[in-house]
Write an enzyme that holds these catalytic residues in place. Structure first.
Site, PDB file in Angstrom:
ATOM      1  CB  VAL A 136     -98.353 -33.162  -8.668  1.00 44.19           C
ATOM      2  CG1 VAL A 136     -98.726 -32.515  -9.984  1.00 44.19           C
ATOM      3  CG2 VAL A 136     -99.094 -32.516  -7.516  1.00 44.19           C
ATOM      4  CB  CYS A 137     -97.853 -37.396 -12.441  1.00 43.37           C
ATOM      5  SG  CYS A 137     -99.457 -38.148 -12.770  1.00 43.37           S
ATOM      6  NE  ARG A 138     -99.226 -36.631 -19.896  1.00 43.88           N
ATOM      7  CZ  ARG A 138    -100.377 -36.778 -20.564  1.00 43.88           C
ATOM      8  NH1 ARG A 138    -101.036 -35.726 -20.973  1.00 43.88           N
ATOM      9  NH2 ARG A 138    -100.866 -37.964 -20.811  1.00 43.88           N
TER      10      ARG A 138
END
Length: 98
Positions: A62-64
């Site tokens: 997961v990231c932005r």
């Protein structure tokens, strides 16, 4: 690359499944909230922190917005890890954060 939507991952979290979610955002981004139970390993630290990631387990990255986590997936796949990228990242996450 395997991918999952934020809604699909949220359903898995709600079902109480034991998941390995790794958030590769920077400290200041994670301070604004992360998926409950997610492990924080900034993308730039992945190479030296590989020993913290179980090769026998599946991991959701997961990231932005999905870009950095996609890069993390490519890197980890090359190292023999089983990973899935969360499309749209935390921008698409509508559920609880911690």
């Amino acid at each position: 690359m395997k991918e999952i939507t934020a809604n699909e991952l949220a359903e898995k979290v709600k079902e109480g499944k034991k998941l390995s979610i790794i958030d590769v955002r920077e400290d200041e981004e994670v301070a604004q909230g992360k998926i409950p139970g997610a492990k924080h390993i900034p993308l730039g630290q992945l190479p030296e922190r590989l020993k913290e990631i179980d090769k026998d387990q599946h991991h959701y990255m997961v990231c932005r917005s999905g870009g950095r986590s996609g890069n993390a997936c490519a890197f980890l796949t090359d190292k023999g890890y089983d990973v899935t990228n969360m499309q749209g990242g935390m921008l698409d996450w509508k559920d609880n954060v911690e």
